[in-house]
Every structure is written in structure tokens, then in C-alpha cells.
Design an enzyme around this catalytic site. Structure first.
Site, PDB file in Angstrom:
ATOM      1  NE  ARG A  14       2.317   2.479  13.007  1.00  0.00           N
ATOM      2  CZ  ARG A  14       1.528   3.254  13.731  1.00  0.00           C
ATOM      3  NH1 ARG A  14       2.033   4.224  14.461  1.00  0.00           N
ATOM      4  NH2 ARG A  14       0.220   3.082  13.709  1.00  0.00           N
ATOM      5  CB  THR A  44     -10.526   4.339  12.496  1.00  0.00           C
ATOM      6  OG1 THR A  44      -9.285   4.597  11.835  1.00  0.00           O
ATOM      7  CG2 THR A  44     -11.200   3.153  11.855  1.00  0.00           C
ATOM      8  NE  ARG A  59      -0.381  -2.123  15.623  1.00  0.00           N
ATOM      9  CZ  ARG A  59      -0.547  -1.528  14.447  1.00  0.00           C
ATOM     10  NH1 ARG A  59      -0.966  -2.236  13.413  1.00  0.00           N
ATOM     11  NH2 ARG A  59      -0.284  -0.254  14.291  1.00  0.00           N
ATOM     12  CB  THR A  68     -12.282  17.229  -9.394  1.00  0.00           C
ATOM     13  OG1 THR A  68     -12.705  18.481  -9.908  1.00  0.00           O
ATOM     14  CG2 THR A  68     -10.839  17.321  -8.938  1.00  0.00           C
ATOM     15  CE  LYS A  87      -2.358   1.687   3.725  1.00  0.00           C
ATOM     16  NZ  LYS A  87      -2.350   3.154   3.758  1.00  0.00           N
ATOM     17  CG  ASP A 105     -12.369  18.002  -5.560  1.00  0.00           C
ATOM     18  OD1 ASP A 105     -13.325  18.738  -5.880  1.00  0.00           O
ATOM     19  OD2 ASP A 105     -11.216  18.416  -5.383  1.00  0.00           O
ATOM     20  CB  ILE A 106     -16.916  18.334  -7.768  1.00  0.00           C
ATOM     21  CG1 ILE A 106     -15.768  18.727  -8.691  1.00  0.00           C
ATOM     22  CG2 ILE A 106     -17.247  19.440  -6.774  1.00  0.00           C
ATOM     23  CD1 ILE A 106     -16.113  19.905  -9.604  1.00  0.00           C
ATOM     24  CG  ASP A 136      -5.037   4.592   1.712  1.00  0.00           C
ATOM     25  OD1 ASP A 136      -6.183   4.995   1.430  1.00  0.00           O
ATOM     26  OD2 ASP A 136      -4.646   4.408   2.888  1.00  0.00           O
ATOM     27  CE  LYS A 151      -7.883   6.789   4.277  1.00  0.00           C
ATOM     28  NZ  LYS A 151      -6.485   6.337   4.230  1.00  0.00           N
ATOM     29  CG  LEU A 152      -8.815  10.096  -5.254  1.00  0.00           C
ATOM     30  CD1 LEU A 152      -9.096   9.669  -6.691  1.00  0.00           C
ATOM     31  CD2 LEU A 152      -7.710  11.145  -5.213  1.00  0.00           C
ATOM     32  CD  GLN A 194      -4.359   1.818  13.528  1.00  0.00           C
ATOM     33  OE1 GLN A 194      -5.488   2.244  13.762  1.00  0.00           O
ATOM     34  NE2 GLN A 194      -3.825   1.847  12.314  1.00  0.00           N
TER      35      GLN A 194
HETATM   36  O1  C5P Z   1       1.261   0.939  11.001  1.00  0.00           O
HETATM   37  P1  C5P Z   1      -0.186   0.568  10.944  1.00  0.00           P
HETATM   38  O2  C5P Z   1      -0.425  -0.919  10.879  1.00  0.00           O
HETATM   39  O3  C5P Z   1      -1.002   1.239  12.030  1.00  0.00           O
HETATM   40  O4  C5P Z   1      -0.656   1.170   9.541  1.00  0.00           O
HETATM   41  C1  C5P Z   1      -2.001   1.182   9.168  1.00  0.00           C
HETATM   42  C2  C5P Z   1      -2.140   1.831   7.818  1.00  0.00           C
HETATM   43  O5  C5P Z   1      -3.524   1.920   7.504  1.00  0.00           O
HETATM   44  C3  C5P Z   1      -1.593   3.251   7.718  1.00  0.00           C
HETATM   45  O6  C5P Z   1      -1.096   3.435   6.390  1.00  0.00           O
HETATM   46  C4  C5P Z   1      -2.814   4.117   7.969  1.00  0.00           C
HETATM   47  O7  C5P Z   1      -2.728   5.371   7.343  1.00  0.00           O
HETATM   48  C5  C5P Z   1      -3.909   3.271   7.313  1.00  0.00           C
HETATM   49  N1  C5P Z   1      -5.240   3.494   7.818  1.00  0.00           N
HETATM   50  C6  C5P Z   1      -5.589   3.355   9.153  1.00  0.00           C
HETATM   51  N2  C5P Z   1      -6.879   3.557   9.551  1.00  0.00           N
HETATM   52  C7  C5P Z   1      -7.810   3.895   8.664  1.00  0.00           C
HETATM   53  C8  C5P Z   1      -7.486   4.022   7.325  1.00  0.00           C
HETATM   54  C9  C5P Z   1      -6.175   3.810   6.918  1.00  0.00           C
HETATM   55  O8  C5P Z   1      -4.752   3.022   9.981  1.00  0.00           O
HETATM   56  N3  C5P Z   1      -9.044   4.068   9.064  1.00  0.00           N
END
Ligand code: C5P
Length: 231
Positions: free
Chosen positions: A210, A119, A180, A73, A36, A69-70, A64, A66-67, A189
Site C-alpha cells: 500500500r 505475523t 514502511r 498435493t 507479487k 497440504d499433503i 504468494d 502459501k501452499l 501492519q
Molecule cells: O500493503 P502492505 O505493504 O501491508 O502489503 C504487504 C503484503 O505482504 C500483502 O500482500 C500481505 O498479504 C503480505 N504479507 C504480510 N505479512 C506476512 C506475509 C505476507 O503482510 N506475514
């Protein structure tokens, strides 16, 4: 190199520079189906990052961006990045049905993944932007709207995935961040689930950053999580 099929994991390459993103991608692509590229890396490095991380691995690309807009666009932006051949492209469902439809129609070879409610948004934060009631109700409403407009995938938290699945039924790809492994640091998170639990609740693709990219050996971490899913 594993002989198992690649795991339904999208590794979030939230890297500070091109070299690090490329190293992580090379390390994990034998084990995972998707990598991603997020808004930050894409904006910092430009569209060429997509080819850099894909390399010769044939891994699917999740763009990713996350567009929001109108419709006209968003259609133009989706058409523009479709040339990079991502497998998934994110848009905000809250942009409305016409906007989601515009993305779907202008990038027919890309699976448009709609983000329901970020989230990071609490019930109070949602109320402040005019969305009253339970966040889960907004998630379900936006999920149904996006699927009605042609989105083939939805992004939702692991806690929402079972409710979203019951709302949209089978056939829609549910993508969940906030995953996780048992015992891993949850970092920022707030609402997490283990990979196995998220899949059991109906997720199709797990976004994990991570716990893999922050490991001393990202390839080994990806292999371990992938193996845990097939046990
Ligand atoms: O490092 P980690 O596992 O927390 O990464 C989660 C990924 O998912 C990050 O790229 C974060 O921007 C993305 N993300 C998120 N929660 C969302 C949408 C996307 O953690 N609701």
C-alpha cells in the site's frame, strides 16, 4: 526510466481487478525487481494474471500462494504453477519437511520461499494450535526445518530477520513484508521497519504494498523508495 538497477522490492499487487493490477505493474516495474501476486488476486482472476502483470517488463514474479497440504498435493500444485515461471513460490513451513521438499523437487526452477509463522499469529494464537513458547523460537525452528528441506528463501517479519539470518546463515534469501518508509501509514501492519533498516538487518527482498499501490502515483512512489535505498 531509471538507469539504476531495479531495487530489491517486491510490490504486492493486492488489486481488486486485472486492470488495476496491470496498471500498477506497468508503473512500478522500471524501478523494482519483483511484483507479487497473492492468493486473493490469483484466485479471483486465474493463472493468466501472471502473464498480464509481467507484460514485456521482464520483472520477476513472486507467486504468494502459501501452499499447505499433503506432500503429493503440494507437489502437484507446485508443478502446475511452475509452468507460469514464477521466480518465487510460497509454501507454509509448518506443512513439514516432506511437504517443503516435495515443492522444491517438483518445481526445480522456482525458488521455494517458506513462510515460518504468520505475523497475524500472537503467542496466544500459536499456543491455541499447539505451538508453545516464544513465537521467535517457532520462527527459528521452522526456518531451520524449511532450509533443511531445500527451501531457498524464507518469509519473515523485519523484527525476526536478524535472528533468522543468524539461524540459517548466508545464501538463503530472506523476504520481509511489514515494511514502511519513514512517516508512512502503518495500516494493519503491527510490527514494521523502514526499508533501509530491514536491509541492514539482513533482508534481501522487501515486500511493499500500500505505500506504493495506495499512492496517487504508484510509479513515483516506487521510484522514491527505490532511490532511498541507493542513497
Ligand atoms: O500493503 P502492505 O505493504 O501491508 O502489503 C504487504 C503484503 O505482504 C500483502 O500482500 C500481505 O498479504 C503480505 N504479507 C504480510 N505479512 C506476512 C506475509 C505476507 O503482510 N506475514
Amino acid at each position: 526510466m531509471t538507469t539504476r538497477p531495479r531495487a530489491p522490492i517486491a510490490v504486492a499487487l493486492d488489486a481488486p481487478d486485472v486492470e488495476t493490477a496491470a496498471q500498477w505493474a506497468q508503473a512500478v516495474t522500471p524501478y523494482v525487481a519483483v511484483v507479487k501476486v497473492g492468493l486473493e488476486l490469483f484466485c479471483r482472476t486465474g493463472p493468466s494474471i501472471v502473464e498480464t502483470v509481467r507484460g514485456g517488463s521482464g520483472v520477476d514474479l513472486f507467486l504468494d500462494l502459501k501452499l499447505h497440504d499433503i506432500p503429493n498435493t503440494v507437489a502437484g500444485a507446485a508443478r502446475g504453477v511452475a509452468r507460469l515461471k514464477p521466480r518465487y513460490l510460497t509454501v507454509h513451513a509448518s506443512g513439514g519437511a516432506d511437504m517443503v521438499k516435495a515443492a522444491v523437487e517438483s518445481a526445480p526452477d522456482v525458488t521455494i520461499a517458506a513462510v515460518t509463522v504468520l505475523t497475524s499469529m500472537s503467542a496466544d494464537a500459536l499456543a491455541a494450535v499447539g505451538i508453545q513458547g516464544l513465537p521467535l523460537d517457532a520462527v527459528r525452528r521452522l526456518a531451520a526445518l524449511a532450509v533443511g528441506a531445500g527451501a531457498g528463501a524464507l518469509v519473515c517479519s523485519p523484527q525476526e530477520v536478524a535472528a533468522v539470518r543468524s539461524e540459517v546463515g548466508a545464501g538463503i534469501i530472506l523476504i520481509t513484508p511489514g515494511v514502511r518508509p519513514v512517516g508512512a501509514d502503518v495500516q494493519d501492519q503491527a510490527r514494521v521497519a523502514t526499508p533501509a533498516q530491514a536491509l541492514a538487518d539482513g533482508a534481501d527482498l522487501l515486500v511493499i504494498g500500500r505505500p506504493i499501490t495506495g499512492a496517487r502515483d504508484p510509479g513515483a512512489a516506487a521510484a522514491e523508495i527505490a532511490a532511498s535505498l541507493s542513497r
